[in-house]
Design a protein around this motif. Structure first.
Motif, PDB file in Angstrom:
ATOM      1  N   ASP A  37       0.858  -1.191   0.000  1.00  0.00           N
ATOM      2  CA  ASP A  37       0.000   0.000   0.000  1.00  0.00           C
ATOM      3  C   ASP A  37       0.892   1.238   0.000  1.00  0.00           C
ATOM      4  O   ASP A  37       1.199   1.817   1.044  1.00  0.00           O
ATOM      5  CB  ASP A  37      -0.914  -0.008   1.227  1.00  0.00           C
ATOM      6  CG  ASP A  37      -1.885  -1.171   1.211  1.00  0.00           C
ATOM      7  OD1 ASP A  37      -2.172  -1.686   0.101  1.00  0.00           O
ATOM      8  OD2 ASP A  37      -2.334  -1.588   2.297  1.00  0.00           O
ATOM      9  N   TYR A  38       1.318   1.652  -1.195  1.00  0.00           N
ATOM     10  CA  TYR A  38       2.248   2.769  -1.302  1.00  0.00           C
ATOM     11  C   TYR A  38       1.616   4.085  -0.835  1.00  0.00           C
ATOM     12  O   TYR A  38       2.333   5.031  -0.500  1.00  0.00           O
ATOM     13  CB  TYR A  38       2.729   2.919  -2.750  1.00  0.00           C
ATOM     14  CG  TYR A  38       3.572   1.746  -3.227  1.00  0.00           C
ATOM     15  CD1 TYR A  38       4.937   1.729  -3.023  1.00  0.00           C
ATOM     16  CD2 TYR A  38       2.984   0.660  -3.875  1.00  0.00           C
ATOM     17  CE1 TYR A  38       5.712   0.655  -3.453  1.00  0.00           C
ATOM     18  CE2 TYR A  38       3.747  -0.412  -4.301  1.00  0.00           C
ATOM     19  CZ  TYR A  38       5.109  -0.413  -4.090  1.00  0.00           C
ATOM     20  OH  TYR A  38       5.874  -1.456  -4.513  1.00  0.00           O
ATOM     21  N   TRP A  39       0.310   4.157  -0.842  1.00  0.00           N
ATOM     22  CA  TRP A  39      -0.360   5.369  -0.375  1.00  0.00           C
ATOM     23  C   TRP A  39      -0.414   5.449   1.148  1.00  0.00           C
ATOM     24  O   TRP A  39      -0.723   6.490   1.704  1.00  0.00           O
ATOM     25  CB  TRP A  39      -1.787   5.410  -0.944  1.00  0.00           C
ATOM     26  CG  TRP A  39      -2.533   4.130  -0.674  1.00  0.00           C
ATOM     27  CD1 TRP A  39      -3.241   3.821   0.427  1.00  0.00           C
ATOM     28  CD2 TRP A  39      -2.587   2.991  -1.522  1.00  0.00           C
ATOM     29  NE1 TRP A  39      -3.749   2.557   0.342  1.00  0.00           N
ATOM     30  CE2 TRP A  39      -3.370   2.015  -0.865  1.00  0.00           C
ATOM     31  CE3 TRP A  39      -2.062   2.698  -2.796  1.00  0.00           C
ATOM     32  CZ2 TRP A  39      -3.643   0.776  -1.425  1.00  0.00           C
ATOM     33  CZ3 TRP A  39      -2.340   1.474  -3.354  1.00  0.00           C
ATOM     34  CH2 TRP A  39      -3.114   0.515  -2.670  1.00  0.00           C
ATOM     35  N   ASP A  40      -0.083   4.338   1.788  1.00  0.00           N
ATOM     36  CA  ASP A  40      -0.067   4.326   3.246  1.00  0.00           C
ATOM     37  C   ASP A  40       1.258   4.919   3.736  1.00  0.00           C
ATOM     38  O   ASP A  40       2.340   4.456   3.377  1.00  0.00           O
ATOM     39  CB  ASP A  40      -0.235   2.898   3.760  1.00  0.00           C
ATOM     40  CG  ASP A  40      -0.251   2.840   5.277  1.00  0.00           C
ATOM     41  OD1 ASP A  40      -0.708   3.808   5.903  1.00  0.00           O
ATOM     42  OD2 ASP A  40       0.215   1.822   5.830  1.00  0.00           O
ATOM     43  N   LYS A  41       1.158   5.938   4.575  1.00  0.00           N
ATOM     44  CA  LYS A  41       2.351   6.638   5.038  1.00  0.00           C
ATOM     45  C   LYS A  41       3.291   5.716   5.796  1.00  0.00           C
ATOM     46  O   LYS A  41       4.516   5.771   5.633  1.00  0.00           O
ATOM     47  CB  LYS A  41       1.933   7.816   5.917  1.00  0.00           C
ATOM     48  CG  LYS A  41       3.095   8.696   6.351  1.00  0.00           C
ATOM     49  CD  LYS A  41       2.594   9.890   7.155  1.00  0.00           C
ATOM     50  CE  LYS A  41       3.765  10.784   7.559  1.00  0.00           C
ATOM     51  NZ  LYS A  41       3.297  11.957   8.336  1.00  0.00           N
ATOM     52  N   ASN A  42       2.755   4.838   6.625  1.00  0.00           N
ATOM     53  CA  ASN A  42       3.586   3.918   7.393  1.00  0.00           C
ATOM     54  C   ASN A  42       4.341   2.945   6.482  1.00  0.00           C
ATOM     55  O   ASN A  42       5.509   2.635   6.719  1.00  0.00           O
ATOM     56  CB  ASN A  42       2.733   3.144   8.393  1.00  0.00           C
ATOM     57  CG  ASN A  42       2.202   4.020   9.508  1.00  0.00           C
ATOM     58  OD1 ASN A  42       2.820   5.021   9.866  1.00  0.00           O
ATOM     59  ND2 ASN A  42       1.038   3.653  10.048  1.00  0.00           N
ATOM     60  N   GLN A  79      -1.777  17.386  -4.286  1.00  0.00           N
ATOM     61  CA  GLN A  79      -2.692  16.242  -4.181  1.00  0.00           C
ATOM     62  C   GLN A  79      -2.382  15.471  -2.902  1.00  0.00           C
ATOM     63  O   GLN A  79      -1.252  15.473  -2.401  1.00  0.00           O
ATOM     64  CB  GLN A  79      -2.531  15.319  -5.395  1.00  0.00           C
ATOM     65  CG  GLN A  79      -2.891  15.977  -6.719  1.00  0.00           C
ATOM     66  CD  GLN A  79      -4.376  16.176  -6.881  1.00  0.00           C
ATOM     67  OE1 GLN A  79      -5.187  15.415  -6.360  1.00  0.00           O
ATOM     68  NE2 GLN A  79      -4.762  17.234  -7.605  1.00  0.00           N
ATOM     69  N   ASP A  80      -3.403  14.785  -2.404  1.00  0.00           N
ATOM     70  CA  ASP A  80      -3.244  13.995  -1.180  1.00  0.00           C
ATOM     71  C   ASP A  80      -2.629  12.640  -1.545  1.00  0.00           C
ATOM     72  O   ASP A  80      -3.304  11.752  -2.070  1.00  0.00           O
ATOM     73  CB  ASP A  80      -4.595  13.805  -0.489  1.00  0.00           C
ATOM     74  CG  ASP A  80      -4.459  13.079   0.841  1.00  0.00           C
ATOM     75  OD1 ASP A  80      -3.299  12.845   1.275  1.00  0.00           O
ATOM     76  OD2 ASP A  80      -5.486  12.739   1.441  1.00  0.00           O
ATOM     77  N   ILE A  81      -1.360  12.503  -1.240  1.00  0.00           N
ATOM     78  CA  ILE A  81      -0.645  11.273  -1.590  1.00  0.00           C
ATOM     79  C   ILE A  81      -1.099  10.091  -0.759  1.00  0.00           C
ATOM     80  O   ILE A  81      -0.896   8.925  -1.137  1.00  0.00           O
ATOM     81  CB  ILE A  81       0.873  11.498  -1.418  1.00  0.00           C
ATOM     82  CG1 ILE A  81       1.682  10.334  -2.050  1.00  0.00           C
ATOM     83  CG2 ILE A  81       1.220  11.630   0.064  1.00  0.00           C
ATOM     84  CD1 ILE A  81       1.677  10.336  -3.511  1.00  0.00           C
ATOM     85  N   ASN A  82      -1.769  10.352   0.375  1.00  0.00           N
ATOM     86  CA  ASN A  82      -2.185   9.272   1.271  1.00  0.00           C
ATOM     87  C   ASN A  82      -3.556   8.722   0.933  1.00  0.00           C
ATOM     88  O   ASN A  82      -4.020   7.797   1.601  1.00  0.00           O
ATOM     89  CB  ASN A  82      -2.185   9.758   2.722  1.00  0.00           C
ATOM     90  CG  ASN A  82      -0.797  10.186   3.178  1.00  0.00           C
ATOM     91  OD1 ASN A  82       0.183   9.511   2.908  1.00  0.00           O
ATOM     92  ND2 ASN A  82      -0.730  11.344   3.845  1.00  0.00           N
ATOM     93  N   ASP A  83      -4.193   9.278  -0.083  1.00  0.00           N
ATOM     94  CA  ASP A  83      -5.502   8.807  -0.519  1.00  0.00           C
ATOM     95  C   ASP A  83      -5.297   7.784  -1.631  1.00  0.00           C
ATOM     96  O   ASP A  83      -4.676   8.078  -2.653  1.00  0.00           O
ATOM     97  CB  ASP A  83      -6.367   9.958  -1.003  1.00  0.00           C
ATOM     98  CG  ASP A  83      -7.753   9.504  -1.385  1.00  0.00           C
ATOM     99  OD1 ASP A  83      -7.936   9.111  -2.561  1.00  0.00           O
ATOM    100  OD2 ASP A  83      -8.643   9.518  -0.505  1.00  0.00           O
ATOM    101  N   LYS A  84      -5.843   6.592  -1.426  1.00  0.00           N
ATOM    102  CA  LYS A  84      -5.608   5.505  -2.388  1.00  0.00           C
ATOM    103  C   LYS A  84      -6.101   5.871  -3.774  1.00  0.00           C
ATOM    104  O   LYS A  84      -5.395   5.686  -4.778  1.00  0.00           O
ATOM    105  CB  LYS A  84      -6.300   4.228  -1.901  1.00  0.00           C
ATOM    106  CG  LYS A  84      -6.196   3.064  -2.867  1.00  0.00           C
ATOM    107  CD  LYS A  84      -6.878   1.819  -2.334  1.00  0.00           C
ATOM    108  CE  LYS A  84      -6.781   0.663  -3.331  1.00  0.00           C
ATOM    109  NZ  LYS A  84      -7.465  -0.552  -2.843  1.00  0.00           N
ATOM    110  N   THR A  85      -7.312   6.395  -3.864  1.00  0.00           N
ATOM    111  CA  THR A  85      -7.891   6.720  -5.172  1.00  0.00           C
ATOM    112  C   THR A  85      -7.076   7.790  -5.870  1.00  0.00           C
ATOM    113  O   THR A  85      -6.749   7.677  -7.068  1.00  0.00           O
ATOM    114  CB  THR A  85      -9.343   7.179  -5.009  1.00  0.00           C
ATOM    115  OG1 THR A  85     -10.086   6.168  -4.322  1.00  0.00           O
ATOM    116  CG2 THR A  85      -9.971   7.443  -6.361  1.00  0.00           C
TER     117      THR A  85
END
Length: 933
Positions: A649-654, A693-699
């Motif tokens: 999940d590359y959009w997940d910050k952790n 853009q919100d990099i943490n948003d999957k879509t």
């Protein structure tokens, strides 16, 4: 090497009962004769029998007055028999001869049959050789060897990593070309330009380099059918154009007003595009820092890399044809272009293959020389002035029988389909030196038979004496080679299969066709002896002249008397007493301690791995190319892929932080230049931040990837994204540095894989060069495993065929000592621990066994009362055979010292060390050490 106490022990002098015609077949079975003391100072000890055989004092075999002949004039009378001797109480001895006894009886029967029917045993092996020899028609002539398949470890991790990369990442060379993203080596032609001045960053020097570049790109090859293949049709393409061989030169040619004083290294911004100069400029001198790079003050060398298209079938053939044409023209570039300011060296991806194959042809004349030297050595070793005992032609045939074994063994292997690789070309030299050892032992045993016996009985006696000796040495040597099949290197496997099988043929031919030839020569002995004994008549005017030619010393040796070689007397009367003196023992101990200290020191400094440049001959054009590359381009290594092998999940910050932490570990390595890391995710984060853009948003993360890849098309080959918008794997690239030595290559590879394994994110590291780097970590493991297994096999064989515990311990000691010595001295002689030297270390085991087992057994079997006399007797019986075997093997491989290629010279160097240290242990160290226990 084949050694046995019985092979050189003086044969008892028989009591002459009556004058009989020599060789008479009608005399019937002869009674077993007894032995008087042999000539020499003091009474001579009864020699021990073949290894492992129980033996008792000779006089117990017969009774009556005839059992003891009168002692010779120089020998003291035998001492009176004591009461214990009269009772014949046997002293303790080993009874575990379950293998030796039946083997000796079987050979005795075989020898009798060979003596009775020599022509059958001579012609059948010749016919077999003729049949198997037809397999040589399958010997490859123009076939290409797969260097990767033969000289890299089987099942290495890098090969599995390559399969993963090929299965998950693809690239379209016609759109975007990136050499670092290739999973396998791309065909290429390469030129390294070295400036004669301090730097090539001068317009006049770049002008000369441009002439070279233009000439290469103008090369066109014309095929046999008239089709022309210009460079432009086979070059690798980037957005429709040929990939520039050097981006800096390409930019200068387009804009000759380019300011050469503002170039930065290793990163340079060229027309707004970031270019890495890490591997295309060498010999750099840097100035002040400008961000992640430094100002480039000087550059001594430049690389021009002409990548060619990759494909299947015709595309590959066209690229290959152009590369071959390039190699033929590149050698004359400096002369044809009248270059004054630069020097040019060249290479191609085909060069190793072509030069490797050409190297095999250089060794063929050396084989003829080796064959001649072995024949001369055999003649000298077996020549006698006595024409009856002279075995000159028997020795020549013995060498021929080894050649027949080579033809049969190689023919059989080629019939079966075992690949013939270049390293196998070393095998005949080794077999030629080793194969004649059994010949020497059989001739020696024959010389100790009586001319009065018929041929069948003499052959039976010879075969029974040599049975254990030639069998045990053949078994140990063949076992040593066949354990090499366990190695992970196919080239070593093929070498061991060819050599081990051929040694079996040597053994078979020695006990059949060579024995048959010796039997036929025995008939010549009888005929010659009859002629020499024939009384002269007035009609035979030339009889005296003929006899003087046959007997230069004008003496006919007693047909009843044993033939003792002068070298045996030298070891008994000179060398042995000198060696066991107190001063000599002290010197030998000090010498051995020095040997061990030097060997252990060398073991810690031996280099690992096969340098592929050494597969070519010394005068090859690839040698100066690699020398220039080592001198000027050794700072930076390959760019390594760091692959995320599973969906993340590359959009997940952790998740991104975990990945960044692992990547930071790589960048903090001493083998990585952190300024040259290339990672699509970092660029994508910057891209999204610029777009706010919100990099943490999957879509949002997934929907913006297509536009990002349109702007940065190169990253499209680093992301494997499915139609369902799932990123199943991706990769980053880290630039290695400081790995020019084989040790650093191994340490870097192990460190990278260890970091990938410890990362919380599933990672894998890969570069096509890892296929070859894997040998550095595999070679030590393979060598240790093969040595341990082969040593264990030798130990078991020694217990079975030489059943004395003390012998087994000394055999194990000698094997370990010789292996340590050879490995240590490899470092002093600039020999790497690689697949070639690993073969020789396995060979060490067999020869160490041969040199030590028989000497130690002769010692413990001796009936002498003191340890010094035991050592002297062991040297008397076996000193000359040890020396003879070592010299014959050294002669067989010595011609390789003149070879023009590392692969052959290395074989000679290690075999020389094996023979030198093995003979030193057998003739010096072990006889002295045995006297201490």
């Amino acid at each position: 090497m084949s050694l046995n106490p019985s092979k050189v022990a003086p044969e008892p002098e028989p009591e002459r009962e009556a004058e009989q015609e020599p060789g008479s077949e009608a005399q019937g079975p002869r009674p077993e004769r007894e032995s008087g003391p042999p000539a020499g100072p003091g009474p001579e000890p009864e020699p021990p029998s073949a290894a492992g055989q129980d033996w008792e004092p000779e006089r117990s075999r017969a009774a009556g007055p005839s059992a003891e002949p009168p002692p010779g004039p120089e020998a003291p009378p035998p001492p009176p028999a004591s009461q214990s001797e009269t009772l014949w109480a046997p002293r303790p001895r080993c009874h575990t001869n379950c293998l030796e006894a039946p083997l000796s009886r079987a050979f005795q029967r075989l020898g009798r049959k060979v003596g009775a029917h020599p022509w059958i045993f001579l012609l059948l092996p010749l016919a077999l050789t003729a049949i198997l020899g037809t397999g040589l028609m399958y010997l490859p002539r123009d076939g290409e060897e797969d260097l990767e398949e033969e000289y890299t470890p089987i099942g290495s991790p890098a090969k599995a990593e390559r399969r993963f990369v090929q299965g998950h990442f693809t690239a379209n060379d016609s759109l975007v070309f990136s050499i670092s993203r290739k999973s396998a080596e791309v065909p290429y032609a390469s030129i390294l330009v070295v400036s004669n001045a301090e730097t090539l960053l001068e317009p006049d020097i770049l002008e000369e380099i441009s002439k070279v570049d233009d000439t290469v790109q103008a090369l066109t090859v014309t095929q046999d059918n008239g089709t022309q293949i210009p460079y432009g049709e086979v070059c690798a393409r980037n957005q429709g154009s040929c990939v520039p061989p050097n981006p800096l030169l390409f930019a200068w040619k387009r804009n000759k007003g380019l300011n050469l004083r503002t170039i930065t290294f290793p990163i340079y911004s060229l027309a707004g595009q970031i270019v890495s100069l890490a591997n295309i400029l060498g010999g750099t001198v840097l100035g002040e820092s400008t961000g992640p790079s430094q100002l480039l003050l000087q550059a001594k060398a430049m690389r021009l890399q002409y990548y060619l298209e990759t494909g299947e079938g015709e595309d590959n053939e066209r690229s290959k044809a152009w590369m071959i044409h390039f190699l033929t023209k590149a050698s004359s570039l400096e002369e044809s272009l009248a270059l004054k300011k630069i020097q040019v060296v060249y290479f191609s991806s085909l060069s190793r293959q072509l030069e490797f194959e050409a190297t095999s042809m250089t060794v063929i004349p050396l084989f003829h020389l080796a064959y001649l030297l072995i024949i001369l050595f055999a003649i000298v070793s077996c020549y006698r002035c006595d024409c009856v005992r002279n075995k000159m032609w028997v020795a020549v045939f013995g060498v021929i029988s080894v050649a027949l074994a080579v033809v049969s063994g190689f023919g059989l292997m080629l019939y079966i389909g075992v690949p013939f690789v270049l390293i196998v070309a070393n095998s005949p030299f080794l077999i030629l030196g080793v194969g004649v050892d059994d010949m020497f032992i059989m001739i020696s045993a024959w010389q100790k038979t009586s001319l009065m016996d018929n041929i069948s009985e003499r052959m039976s006696d010879v075969y029974s004496k040599v049975a254990v000796s030639i069998t045990i040495t053949t078994v140990t040597n063949v076992l040593a080679f066949y354990t090499g099949i366990m190695t992970s290197f196919r080239s070593v496997q093929y070498f061991c299969i060819y050599t081990g099988t051929t040694l079996l043929f040597c053994y078979f031919y020695n006990i059949t066709c060579f024995g048959a030839f010796m039997a036929l020569d025995g008939k010549r002995e009888v005929a010659c002896l009859r002629w020499l004994k024939k009384p002269e008549t007035p009609d035979q005017k030339c009889s005296s002249f003929k006899k003087s030619c046959c007997l230069p010393c004008n003496s006919l040796q007693d047909e009843y008397k044993a033939d003792i070689h002068p070298m045996n007397l030298f070891f008994r009367d000179c060398f042995g007493p000198f060696l066991v003196s107190t001063k000599s023992k002290i010197f030998v101990v000090l010498l051995y301690v020095s040997y061990i200290i030097a060997s252990v020191y060398g073991c810690f400094h031996v280099q690992e791995g096969l340098d592929l440049r050494t597969l070519a001959s010394d005068d090859s054009y690839i040698t100066p190319y690699f020398n220039v590359e080592e001198d000027h381009f050794s700072t930076y290594g390959p760019s390594v892929m760091v692959i995320v092998t599973e969906a993340l999940d590359y959009w997940d910050k952790n998740a991104r932080q975990k990945l960044e932490t692992c990547l930071a570990d790589f960048e903090n390595s001493e083998y990585v230049d952190k300024n040259l890391t290339e990672f699509w995710l970092r660029e994508y984060v910057k891209y999204m931040e610029n777009l706010r853009q919100d990099i943490n948003d999957k879509t949002v993360f997934l929907s913006n990837i297509p536009t990002f890849l349109m702007e940065f098309p190169l990253f499209a080959y680093d992301i494997n994204i499915t139609s369902s918008q799932e990123i199943i794997c991706s990769r980053a690239f880290v630039q290695t540095m400081g790995i020019s030595s084989s040790t650093n290559k191994k340490l870097m590879l192990l460190q990278f894989r260890n970091m990938a394994e410890k990362c919380e994110v599933p990672l894998m590291v890969y570069n096509p060069a890892f296929i070859y780097f894997d040998q550095y970590s595999a070679i030590v493991e393979n060598t240790v495993r093969n040595v341990v297994v082969a040593s264990a096999a030798m130990f078991i064989v020694s217990l079975l065929l030489i059943p004395h515990p003390l012998c087994s311990l000394w055999v194990t000691f000698a094997i370990a000592s010789v292996i340590v010595g050879v490995t240590g001295f490899m470092a002093f002689w600039n020999v790497n621990l690689d697949s070639i030297s690993m073969i020789n270390l396995v060979i060490c085991i067999g020869f160490s066994f041969d040199f030590s087992a028989h000497i130690s057994y002769a010692f413990v079997s001796s009936s002498e009362p003191s340890v010094d006399r035991k050592a002297i007797e062991a040297l008397y019986l076996l000193g000359y055979p040890v020396l003879q075997s070592a010299v014959s093997t050294i002669i067989g491989v010595s011609v390789l010292s003149a070879a023009n290629a590392y692969i052959f010279r290395t074989f000679f160097k290690i075999m020389f060390l094996v023979m030198l240290f093995g003979a030193a242990h057998g003739l010096v160290f072990i006889p002295v050490f045995l006297t201490f226990f």
